[in-house]
Each structure stands twice: as C-alpha cells, then as structure tokens.
Design a protein around this motif. Structure first.
Motif, mmCIF file in Angstrom:
data_model
loop_
_atom_site.group_PDB
_atom_site.id
_atom_site.type_symbol
_atom_site.label_atom_id
_atom_site.label_comp_id
_atom_site.label_asym_id
_atom_site.label_seq_id
_atom_site.Cartn_x
_atom_site.Cartn_y
_atom_site.Cartn_z
ATOM 1 N N VAL A 42 8.524 16.172 -0.014
ATOM 2 C CA VAL A 42 8.124 15.453 1.189
ATOM 3 C C VAL A 42 8.803 16.091 2.398
ATOM 4 C CG1 VAL A 42 8.141 13.226 2.383
ATOM 5 C CG2 VAL A 42 7.804 13.325 -0.097
ATOM 6 N N THR A 43 7.996 16.433 3.401
ATOM 7 C CA THR A 43 8.535 17.021 4.626
ATOM 8 C C THR A 43 8.375 16.099 5.828
ATOM 9 O OG1 THR A 43 6.422 18.149 4.998
ATOM 10 C CG2 THR A 43 8.153 19.380 3.830
ATOM 11 N N GLU A 44 7.440 15.136 5.764
ATOM 12 C CA GLU A 44 7.254 14.163 6.844
ATOM 13 C C GLU A 44 6.977 12.797 6.231
ATOM 14 O OE1 GLU A 44 4.435 15.134 9.843
ATOM 15 O OE2 GLU A 44 4.992 17.275 9.921
ATOM 16 N N GLY A 45 7.574 11.762 6.859
ATOM 17 C CA GLY A 45 7.374 10.402 6.378
ATOM 18 C C GLY A 45 8.421 9.948 5.376
ATOM 19 N N TYR A 46 9.453 10.768 5.138
ATOM 20 C CA TYR A 46 10.485 10.412 4.154
ATOM 21 C C TYR A 46 11.364 9.254 4.625
ATOM 22 C CZ TYR A 46 12.752 13.667 7.371
ATOM 23 O OH TYR A 46 13.188 14.301 8.502
ATOM 24 N N GLN A 47 11.342 8.949 5.944
ATOM 25 C CA GLN A 47 12.189 7.863 6.449
ATOM 26 C C GLN A 47 11.801 6.508 5.846
ATOM 27 O OE1 GLN A 47 10.370 9.945 8.229
ATOM 28 N NE2 GLN A 47 11.626 11.003 9.797
ATOM 29 N N LYS A 48 10.552 6.372 5.412
ATOM 30 C CA LYS A 48 10.079 5.087 4.889
ATOM 31 C C LYS A 48 10.146 5.003 3.369
ATOM 32 C CE LYS A 48 6.309 6.108 7.076
ATOM 33 N NZ LYS A 48 4.906 6.105 7.577
ATOM 34 N N LEU A 49 10.792 5.992 2.742
ATOM 35 C CA LEU A 49 10.766 6.049 1.277
ATOM 36 C C LEU A 49 12.012 5.447 0.658
ATOM 37 C CD1 LEU A 49 9.394 9.674 0.729
ATOM 38 C CD2 LEU A 49 8.125 7.515 0.789
ATOM 39 N N SER A 50 11.836 4.939 -0.530
ATOM 40 C CA SER A 50 12.927 4.537 -1.408
ATOM 41 C C SER A 50 12.535 4.962 -2.817
ATOM 42 C CB SER A 50 13.161 3.021 -1.339
ATOM 43 O OG SER A 50 11.975 2.319 -1.731
ATOM 44 N N GLU A 51 13.470 4.935 -3.733
ATOM 45 C CA GLU A 51 13.209 5.411 -5.092
ATOM 46 C C GLU A 51 12.031 4.637 -5.707
ATOM 47 O OE1 GLU A 51 13.491 7.826 -8.314
ATOM 48 O OE2 GLU A 51 14.649 7.996 -6.452
ATOM 49 N N GLY A 52 11.024 5.388 -6.151
ATOM 50 C CA GLY A 52 9.873 4.784 -6.824
ATOM 51 C C GLY A 52 8.764 4.356 -5.897
ATOM 52 N N THR A 53 8.887 4.614 -4.599
ATOM 53 C CA THR A 53 7.847 4.226 -3.649
ATOM 54 C C THR A 53 6.556 5.004 -3.941
ATOM 55 O OG1 THR A 53 9.447 3.750 -1.929
ATOM 56 C CG2 THR A 53 7.192 4.143 -1.212
ATOM 57 N N LYS A 54 5.437 4.294 -3.951
ATOM 58 C CA LYS A 54 4.143 4.933 -4.084
ATOM 59 C C LYS A 54 3.790 5.643 -2.781
ATOM 60 C CE LYS A 54 2.581 3.903 -8.233
ATOM 61 N NZ LYS A 54 2.126 4.945 -9.194
ATOM 62 N N VAL A 55 3.305 6.865 -2.882
ATOM 63 C CA VAL A 55 2.973 7.627 -1.684
ATOM 64 C C VAL A 55 1.546 8.100 -1.749
ATOM 65 C CG1 VAL A 55 5.357 8.382 -1.381
ATOM 66 C CG2 VAL A 55 3.756 9.816 -2.657
ATOM 67 N N GLN A 56 1.037 8.443 -0.583
ATOM 68 C CA GLN A 56 -0.312 9.004 -0.464
ATOM 69 C C GLN A 56 -0.191 10.290 0.365
ATOM 70 O OE1 GLN A 56 -3.166 6.389 1.308
ATOM 71 N NE2 GLN A 56 -4.827 7.903 1.293
ATOM 72 N N THR A 57 -0.729 11.373 -0.192
ATOM 73 C CA THR A 57 -0.636 12.670 0.474
ATOM 74 C C THR A 57 -2.016 13.085 0.950
ATOM 75 O OG1 THR A 57 -0.941 13.848 -1.613
ATOM 76 C CG2 THR A 57 1.307 13.368 -0.934
ATOM 77 N N PRO A 58 -2.088 13.848 2.024
ATOM 78 C CA PRO A 58 -3.385 14.311 2.552
ATOM 79 C C PRO A 58 -4.158 15.110 1.515
ATOM 80 C CG PRO A 58 -1.631 14.724 4.126
ATOM 81 C CD PRO A 58 -0.961 14.293 2.856
ATOM 82 N N PRO A 82 0.845 -1.204 0.000
ATOM 83 C CA PRO A 82 0.000 0.000 0.000
ATOM 84 C C PRO A 82 0.872 1.242 0.000
ATOM 85 C CG PRO A 82 0.035 -0.988 2.175
ATOM 86 C CD PRO A 82 0.725 -1.952 1.261
ATOM 87 N N PRO A 83 0.385 2.363 -0.518
ATOM 88 C CA PRO A 83 1.192 3.586 -0.563
ATOM 89 C C PRO A 83 1.536 4.089 0.836
ATOM 90 C CG PRO A 83 -1.091 4.045 -1.131
ATOM 91 C CD PRO A 83 -0.951 2.556 -1.084
ATOM 92 N N VAL A 84 2.698 4.715 0.933
ATOM 93 C CA VAL A 84 3.165 5.283 2.202
ATOM 94 C C VAL A 84 2.565 6.669 2.370
ATOM 95 C CG1 VAL A 84 5.182 6.029 3.511
ATOM 96 C CG2 VAL A 84 5.318 3.979 2.063
ATOM 97 N N ARG A 85 2.002 6.904 3.540
ATOM 98 C CA ARG A 85 1.416 8.213 3.808
ATOM 99 C C ARG A 85 2.530 9.197 4.190
ATOM 100 N NH1 ARG A 85 -3.975 8.541 4.438
ATOM 101 N NH2 ARG A 85 -3.742 10.387 5.785
ATOM 102 N N VAL A 86 2.554 10.315 3.484
ATOM 103 C CA VAL A 86 3.563 11.340 3.748
ATOM 104 C C VAL A 86 2.897 12.707 3.708
ATOM 105 C CG1 VAL A 86 5.469 10.001 2.746
ATOM 106 C CG2 VAL A 86 4.150 11.552 1.294
ATOM 107 N N LYS A 87 3.609 13.717 4.243
ATOM 108 C CA LYS A 87 3.192 15.103 4.125
ATOM 109 C C LYS A 87 4.144 15.823 3.184
ATOM 110 C CE LYS A 87 0.841 15.813 8.549
ATOM 111 N NZ LYS A 87 0.775 16.634 9.792
ATOM 112 N N VAL A 88 3.590 16.694 2.378
ATOM 113 C CA VAL A 88 4.406 17.399 1.390
ATOM 114 C C VAL A 88 4.239 18.902 1.551
ATOM 115 C CG1 VAL A 88 4.275 15.508 -0.267
ATOM 116 C CG2 VAL A 88 2.587 17.360 -0.354
#
Length: 338
Positions: free
Chosen positions: A322-338, A28-34
């Motif tokens: 991305v300003t929050e949640g970047y610790q769980k990211l890698s190149e090409g990771t699907k993300v979900q933003t508020p 599932p996509p990683v929730r992050v703030k941008v």
C-alpha cells in the motif's frame, strides 16, 4: 410544515447511510493504492562439461615382480583393505626362510657367548659384535617379511575400480599403477568458462546439471574456480561439486551445465511515506493479501533516492504494498484497489 420536511430528509439520509453497510454489519472496504513488486527474472547461461571423479588413487606394488593374479575388474566396487592382486612370492618366501635361519644362528651364538661374557672371559669388543649380528639378523627378517607381505596388493581406500593397467602374467614395476580406484560418491563437473563470464559466477552460484546419458538432472553444489587461464582460448576451468549417492554419474560423461544469473528486481524501491515505524523502532509496510486484507509486514530498508527508499528484505516478489490510503488501515482491514 418545515419541521416535517426536515424530519423526512433526515430519515432519508439515515436510511441511505445504513444501506451502504453490508447486511452482516461489516464496514465497506477501504480504497487504497498499491505498488506491485516485480518478480525476479532468471537468465541462464549453458555450457558443456565433463563428469570427473572426486578423487583417483593409483594402486601399485612397491617392488618388481610377476603378477600372479588380479582379483578385480573395471567398474567393480571395492572396500578399503580388500585384496586386489597378488605377485609371485616364491623369492620373497625364500628370503624370509633365509632370514629366519640367520636369526636363529645369531640368537644361538648370543646364548653361547653370554655365559663367557658373564664369566668375564670374553672381550667386550667381541660381545658387542655378537649383539650387533643379532640386531642385523632381526632387521633382515623384518625386511624379508615386509617384502613377502607386499606381494599382496590391497585397496588403500574404498571406491570403484576405474582402470586395470596390469594383468596376470605381466611384470609389474615399482610404483607402476596396477589399478586406479575412483571415489565417485561425489563427482565434479568440469566446464570451461570464458574470462568475460567469470565475474558472474561465484562459489555459490546456482547451477543445474543435466546428463542425457543416464537421464539425470540435479542441482550443482559448491564451485571451484580455476585461477590459470588457457593461453589459447582464454577460458578458465570450473569444477562443480555434485552429490552422486546412486553412482549414476560416471567419469567421462558429457553434461549440460546451466548457471542461473539473477537480474535486478524491476521495482526495488517504495515511496518513503509507505514505510512506517513501530513504537519499538522496527519498520513495516502495509501489504495486501490474496483475500484483499491489509497486514503489517516488517521490512528492512537500504539507500534512499529522492523521495523513495530501497527495500532490501521483508516483501516478496509480486507482493502488493500500500502506497496511498494506509492511514485508515488496521490489521485485517478489507481493502479495495483500483
């Protein structure tokens, strides 16, 4: 009985966990703030200007005389060396003939007296005088030929005939312009700018030139800034270089000139924690593409203010960082933003 209940609960939790995964096996996509960087806003200041030629050359005869014919007209294109006008050369031809006769006489005397000089029966002073007369005759002939050639006026440069000031039958004076030749392969647009606006315009400030007379809109080039203000209006003259390969822009046309002034980006800083460092020392941030995938984007930074740092290059306006949640990211990771 308790073992059966515990086993049933474990199976239920496993089923729920598996159901959270997509059927194709993707996470599932990683929730992050941008943070969304705001775009540049361009404000335009418009002035009225006038088109000028890049260079004007006044072409004139070097001596006084009656113009026999003018071979060009205003607006005509001419090439360097092309015949423009002719002056009545009757007197100049007569002078050449007289100089040629004088030259022949001097050379004949030189030949006759040379035998006496070789025999030693001619005083040296008289021999020097004869040689001087030959030199004078040669010089007079060269001047007469030059005056005859100057009765033909040729174009010293290529360009367009701007104005024709002298016509056939008129007397041309030395250094009086017969025609002007304009170089309009590149033109300049002159505008007067108030002194308060001068600081906002540099040599490379973007500009747009509109000339309604010919329906042309072009981008302006290098800007020449005047350094002497008009005493009455307190304005400075600016000249903008404009390419004019089609020669549509002509001197005297009225132009509308717009200078673009870029305002500051609304959001130029990011939290310091959003900027990370690679092993090689380069800095990067996580940006989110249009397909909602995360990407490492190299950036350069400027000054820091509190817990925020200025981003000087690397990210584009309206790009999501991305300003929050970047610790769980890698190149090409699907993300979900508020």
């Amino acid at each position: 009985m308790k073992k059966i209940i515990i086993l049933a609960i474990g199976c239920w939790l496993l089923a729920v966990g598996c159901g959270e995964r997509k059927e194709n096996g993707e996470k599932p996509p990683v929730r992050v703030k941008v943070s969304l960087l705001a775009p540049n806003h361009l404000s335009f200041t418009t002035y009225v200007g006038t088109v000028e030629e890049r260079e004007a050359t006044a072409v004139s005869f070097t001596s006084m005389g009656v113009v026999k014919r003018v071979l060009v007209s205003e607006g005509q294109a001419v090439a360097r060396g092309q015949l423009i006008a002719e002056m009545d050369d009757t007197q100049a031809r007569n002078m050449v003939q007289a100089a040629e006769a004088q030259m022949a006489q001097a050379e004949d005397a030189l030949q006759r007296y040379s035998m006496l000089h070789d025999a030693g029966s001619l005083p040296e002073v008289q021999w020097v005088e004869i040689q001087s007369k030959v030199a004078q005759a040669r010089s007079s002939l060269a001047v007469a030929k030059k005056n005859l050639a100057d009765c033909r006026l040729t174009a010293p440069v290529s360009g367009i005939i701007g104005r024709k000031m002298v016509g056939a039958g008129e007397t041309a004076m030395p250094s009086q312009a017969v025609v002007t030749i304009l170089n309009i392969s590149e033109v300049k647009v002159k505008v007067s700018v108030p002194e308060s606006d001068m600081r906002n315009i540099s040599e490379h400030t973007p500009s747009t030139i509109k000339v309604e007379a010919v329906g042309v809109e072009v981008a302006g080039g290098r800007i020449e800034k005047g350094v002497v203000a008009d005493a009455m209006t307190h304005t400075y003259d600016l000249r903008i270089h404009v390419q004019n390969s089609g020669r549509q822009l002509l001197p005297g046309m009225v132009a509308s000139v717009s200078f673009a002034a870029t305002s500051q980006i609304v959001e130029t800083t990011l939290p310091m924690t959003a900027v990370q460092r690679r092993a090689d020392g380069s800095l990067f941030v996580w940006t989110v593409g249009n397909d909602n995938t995360a990407h490492r984007t190299t950036v350069t930074i400027g000054a820091t203010t509190g817990n925020r740092v200025a981003i000087t290059s690397g990210v584009e306006p309206e790009q999501r960082v991305v300003t929050e949640g970047y610790q769980k990211l890698s190149e090409g990771t699907k993300v979900q933003t508020p």
